[in-house]
Design an enzyme around this catalytic site. Structure first.
Site, mmCIF file in Angstrom:
data_model
loop_
_atom_site.group_PDB
_atom_site.id
_atom_site.type_symbol
_atom_site.label_atom_id
_atom_site.label_comp_id
_atom_site.label_asym_id
_atom_site.label_seq_id
_atom_site.Cartn_x
_atom_site.Cartn_y
_atom_site.Cartn_z
ATOM 1 N N TYR A 114 -7.354 15.973 29.036
ATOM 2 C CA TYR A 114 -5.942 15.857 29.056
ATOM 3 C C TYR A 114 -5.279 15.261 30.292
ATOM 4 C CZ TYR A 114 -0.934 17.248 28.464
ATOM 5 O OH TYR A 114 0.316 17.191 28.159
ATOM 6 N N GLN A 175 -0.227 20.370 21.020
ATOM 7 C CA GLN A 175 -0.547 19.607 19.836
ATOM 8 C C GLN A 175 -1.812 18.607 20.067
ATOM 9 O OE1 GLN A 175 2.169 19.621 21.368
ATOM 10 N NE2 GLN A 175 3.171 17.442 21.284
ATOM 11 N N ASN A 198 0.587 21.961 31.346
ATOM 12 C CA ASN A 198 1.830 22.808 31.655
ATOM 13 C C ASN A 198 1.000 24.171 30.790
ATOM 14 O OD1 ASN A 198 1.776 22.433 28.786
ATOM 15 N ND2 ASN A 198 4.001 21.059 29.163
ATOM 16 N N SER A 221 -0.292 25.182 41.020
ATOM 17 C CA SER A 221 -1.195 24.805 42.033
ATOM 18 C C SER A 221 -0.862 25.534 43.312
ATOM 19 C CB SER A 221 -0.820 23.085 42.190
ATOM 20 O OG SER A 221 -1.903 22.552 43.233
ATOM 21 N N GLN A 243 2.043 19.960 48.450
ATOM 22 C CA GLN A 243 1.722 21.146 47.379
ATOM 23 C C GLN A 243 2.862 21.556 46.770
ATOM 24 O OE1 GLN A 243 -1.466 21.488 47.250
ATOM 25 N NE2 GLN A 243 -1.337 22.312 45.304
ATOM 26 N N HIS A 246 4.216 19.361 43.409
ATOM 27 C CA HIS A 246 3.787 19.370 42.154
ATOM 28 C C HIS A 246 4.453 19.784 41.209
ATOM 29 C CE1 HIS A 246 -0.366 17.517 42.769
ATOM 30 N NE2 HIS A 246 -0.449 18.263 43.691
ATOM 31 N N GLU A 311 -6.749 28.041 45.394
ATOM 32 C CA GLU A 311 -7.255 26.630 45.122
ATOM 33 C C GLU A 311 -7.526 25.663 46.036
ATOM 34 O OE1 GLU A 311 -5.489 22.803 41.917
ATOM 35 O OE2 GLU A 311 -4.133 24.200 43.123
ATOM 36 N N HIS A 312 -6.649 25.273 47.141
ATOM 37 C CA HIS A 312 -6.951 24.566 48.339
ATOM 38 C C HIS A 312 -7.000 25.519 49.463
ATOM 39 C CE1 HIS A 312 -5.035 22.010 45.062
ATOM 40 N NE2 HIS A 312 -6.188 21.178 45.369
ATOM 41 N N ASP A 345 -7.244 15.147 46.480
ATOM 42 C CA ASP A 345 -6.645 14.841 45.418
ATOM 43 C C ASP A 345 -6.940 13.318 44.895
ATOM 44 O OD1 ASP A 345 -5.207 17.175 44.773
ATOM 45 O OD2 ASP A 345 -3.316 16.427 45.485
ATOM 46 N N GLU A 399 -37.621 50.037 22.673
ATOM 47 C CA GLU A 399 -36.315 49.678 22.265
ATOM 48 C C GLU A 399 -36.157 49.873 20.465
ATOM 49 O OE1 GLU A 399 -34.740 46.058 25.292
ATOM 50 O OE2 GLU A 399 -35.192 45.615 23.239
ATOM 51 N N HIS A 404 -40.499 42.985 16.532
ATOM 52 C CA HIS A 404 -40.763 42.443 17.903
ATOM 53 C C HIS A 404 -42.235 42.708 18.515
ATOM 54 C CE1 HIS A 404 -36.467 41.678 17.779
ATOM 55 N NE2 HIS A 404 -36.598 41.000 18.803
#
Length: 419
Positions: A114, A175, A198, A221, A243, A246, A311-312, A345, A399, A404
């Site tokens: 995506y 979608q 998003n 972000s 940052q 974004h 994240e950063h 980036d 067990e 087994h």
């Protein structure tokens, strides 16, 4: 300016997905599952106000895209691609072959990527995802990106051409995730979906996990900067704004033991915001999600960094290397004044698809290895089997899994011809 205690009191993780959003996305997913391409054309008109006669962008248009961008951009995209590919090939898992047990890696067959297309065009996202899939050996790399009135940006198509993308489709939002998960008349079903998006995209990925593999549930972000009296305030201001541009919900954290440094940065921010072309996005981000935190010492910096798990993480204080083995949780670390997050980036090499919202406490940024699967191989001869048989039977008996136990026992005294 906040103390550690005040910051902890004010800090909140990103809000949980609300039920109304979940219901809306579930409806979209079901509509795409049932009506396939028809639903995609409908949503292109409804959400993006774009009417298309076909969802797929022709290979000719992808091939010609390199001639529709400047030579400077073309060179920059190719340089980024080479840096990313080189780094990812260096960290790619190799088969581990042992005498009795081995681990074998294989690439996924098909991947969907995506690529956002709302507030801007992001060819870097193509490079930071498709290049990894290509390096892993994925045969079918599919890109979906929201349709645009003037057509998908040539820069995105050029990045697709450079990174070895096989097919590109003009469809976005929840979608597109549903289309990749189920397959439609036009869009093939894939094994895994990666790439930022998003809240609709994130919710769709979360709801469809299991039907299809995903990379992560991306939130807003974020960057955390650790600075001191030796740091350059103008560098920090621009890193904060970079940052914040974004998204209106992007979060920025500035930690420093120097009150003077914090005051300098806070004094410079208003003018810098007013000059910013993307002021409308930056201003609410800074107003609502910017934290300036006065810390007591480096240990407090480390504590807060590991708590937020950003994240950063940009460390622009003196001796930044001291933090490398003390910070346990971060999507990516950037050391020193000349390693701005912007390089991460675009062309440093590691992917910019990174965990947000404290999720780096249990996951990591996207790598070539996320496009590989692995399976173990177990092979024993009679001698090595006998060394393990008694222990296996004992555990199986404990067990209560008696067949087994018997499946081992029946082999203990049986001699078969071995190749």
């Amino acid at each position: 300016m906040l103390s550690k205690k005040e910051f902890y009191h004010h800090f909140e993780t990103a809000s949980a997905l609300n039920q109304k959003l979940i219901n809306n996305v579930q409806n979209i997913i079901e509509n795409v599952r049932v009506h396939q391409d028809e639903a995609l054309f409908q949503y292109n008109q409804q959400f993006d106000n774009v009417e298309l006669s076909t969802l797929e962008i022709s290979q000719t248009d992808i091939d010609n895209s390199l001639d529709k961008i400047s030579s400077e951009l073309r060179d920059a995209l190719k340089e980024s691609y080479e840096n990313i590919k080189s780094f990812q090939e260096r960290i790619k898992h190799e088969n581990v072959i042992g005498k009795n047990t081995s681990l074998i890696y294989n690439p996924l067959e098909s991947v969907g990527i995506y690529v956002p297309g709302g507030k801007a065009a992001y060819p870097s996202t193509v490079l930071m995802t498709a290049t990894l899939a290509e390096a892993a050996g994925v045969e079918n790399i599919i890109v979906v990106t929201p349709p645009q009135p003037e057509g998908v940006a040539p820069s995105i198509l050029a990045a697709c051409k450079i990174a070895g993308v096989n097919r590109v489709f003009q469809v976005g939002g929840a979608q597109s995730i549903a289309a990749l998960a189920f397959g439609t008349e036009t869009i093939p079903k894939v094994d895994k979906i990666v790439g930022p998006g998003n809240q609709f995209v994130a919710t769709a990925k979360q709801l469809l996990y299991g039907q299809v593999g995903i990379d992560q549930i991306a939130g807003p972000s974020e960057i955390m900067i650790i600075a001191d009296e030796t740091s350059e305030p103008e560098f920090i201001v621009q890193d904060i704004l970079a940052q914040a541009e974004h998204d209106e919900n992007a979060r920025t954290f500035l930690l420093s033991t120097s009150k003077v440094l914090l005051e300098k940065v806070e004094a410079l921010l208003p003018e810098a915001i007013n000059k910013a072309p993307r002021k409308a996005i930056i201003e609410p981000s800074i107003q609502n999600f910017h934290y300036a935190i006065l810390t007591k010492d480096n240990e407090e910096n480390i504590e807060i960094a590991n708590f937020v798990a950003p994240e950063h993480l940009s460390i622009q204080s003196s001796n930044p290397e001291q933090y490398i083995h003390k910070i346990k949780y971060a999507g990516a670390m950037f050391l020193g004044p000349y390693a701005p997050e912007a390089l991460g980036d675009y062309n440093a090499g590691p992917s910019h698809v990174l965990p947000t919202n404290q999720t780096s406490r249990f996951t990591n940024g996207l790598t070539v290895n996320d496009f590989l699967t692995s399976h173990s191989v177990i092979s024993y001869n009679k001698s090595t089997f006998n060394q393990l048989a008694e222990g296996a039977m004992e555990i199986a008996h404990t067990e209560g899994l008696y067949q087994h136990e018997e499946s081992v026992r029946v082999r203990v005294n049986k001699v078969v011809q071995e190749e």
